[in-house]
Scaffold this active site. Structure first.
Site, short mmCIF file in Angstrom:
data_model
loop_
_atom_site.label_atom_id
_atom_site.label_comp_id
_atom_site.label_asym_id
_atom_site.label_seq_id
_atom_site.Cartn_x
_atom_site.Cartn_y
_atom_site.Cartn_z
CB CYS A 130 -1.10 -0.05 1.04
SG CYS A 130 -0.33 -0.54 2.65
CE LYS A 140 -3.51 -4.26 8.23
NZ LYS A 140 -2.61 -3.95 7.30
CE LYS A 150 -2.46 -2.91 11.85
NZ LYS A 150 -1.70 -2.85 10.72
#
Ligand code: PBG
Ligand code: ZN
Length: 315
Positions: A114, A187, A240
């Site tokens: 990203c 995540k 996360k």
């Protein structure tokens, strides 16, 4: 019960959780466009480093007692396919080589695209979505370039299906069977990443990450994600964010015997640090937050407070 609390020494004897700097991992941002350092405005006390200042900063982390850092690169060039992510002379690859001279500090490169794609998405786009299997080909190249630079642990964070198996096979085929995988397994598509996206310049140009990151409403699905990553060869699995997801962590702890990391993300840091800086919260809130993550079941915690804790508290 109060017999167990009557003095600090007794409380320490009875404590079920020990906050130790050995168990903390500090996130670090390295920016190819930068010489010197630049503060991240969304994260008080956190800066980006240029390749010139990074080695000194990592050495100072090591001196503070920190044992591990997770590394995020900001490249000078982004493109459609994020090709800078596997450039052997890319910013993260150079940083890993530069850190090779440190005695003890383990540098863990985050493995994603990203920061490298002009879309800001975590993989190769076809149409408007991230193409799963094309992205795996890129992740393998990134993993190999990190291993060639000397990484001993890589941390795939893209939530693309099969990423752990693909990276494990690629590493093994190239003879890097000693390189570990810290898998971002559960995540979530969280709002708590927004300060990070400024820090890492990785905001999606359009859309969101909900087609690859997890739905915050789900916990059984998180256990499946972790189970898959274990079966694909993850050395460490991860939950996360951390503080809003302690139930997920506790469920993972009771189900799995593998090492579990928790990532206390950028907004967890900024919310608490802003609270401390404004006087709303005492600094003890920092300890309480990180202790809660260990109590929840983490073996290690990735936190932007790692350096603060190492310098300000005897952990
Ligand atoms: C990118 C990545 C993100 C974080 C770590 N790796 C952000 C995202 O998914 O947008 C977030 C870390 C943080 O907020 O501290 N794959
Ligand atoms: Zn990503």
């Amino acid at each position: 019960m109060r017999r167990h609390r009557y003095s600090e020494t007794v409380r320490d004897l009875f404590s079920e959780t020990v906050l130790s700097v050995d168990k903390l991992i500090m996130p670090v941002f390295v920016d190819e466009n930068l010489t010197g350092t630049r503060p991240v405005s969304s994260m008080p006390g956190i800066s980006r480093y240029g390749l010139d200042t990074l080695p000194g900063y990592l050495a100072s982390l090591e001196d503070s007692g920190i044992r591990a850092a997770i590394l995020f690169g900001i490249p000078s060039r982004k493109d459609h396919d994020g090709t800078e992510a596997y450039n052997p002379r890319g910013i993260v690859q150079k940083s890993i080589r530069a850190a090779g001279t440190l005695n003890k500090l383990v540098v863990i490169p985050d493995l994603c695209m990203c920061e490298y794609t002009d879309s800001g998405h975590c993989g190769i786009l076809n149409g408007n979505g991230v193409s799963n299997d094309e992205t795996l080909e890129s992740y393998k190249k990134i993993a190999l370039s990190y291993a060639e630079a000397g990484a001993r642990i890589v941390a795939p964070s893209g939530m693309v299906d099969g990423q752990v198996a693909a990276i494990r096979l690629a590493l093994d085929d190239a003879g890097y069977n000693e390189v570990m995988i810290l898998a971002y397994s559960a995540k979530y598509a969280s709002t708590l990443y927004s300060p990070f996206r400024e820090a890492a310049d990785s905001k999606p140009a359009f859309g969101d990450r909900k087609s690859y990151q997890m739905d915050p409403r789900n916990v059984r699905e998180a256990l499946r994600e972790m189970e898959l990553d274990i079966s694909e060869g993850a050395d460490i699995i991860m939950v996360k964010p951390a503080l809003f997801y302690l139930d997920v962590l506790a469920r993972a702890r009771s189900r799995f015997d593998v090492p579990i990391a928790a990532y206390s993300v950028s907004a967890e840091y900024s919310m608490i640090m802003n609270g401390v800086n404004s006087g709303l919260l005492p600094p003890g809130s920092i300890n309480e937050a990180i202790v809660s993550i260990f109590r929840g079941g983490a073996d290690m915690v990735i936190t932007y407070f790692a350096e603060w804790l190492a310098r300000n508290q005897p952990v």
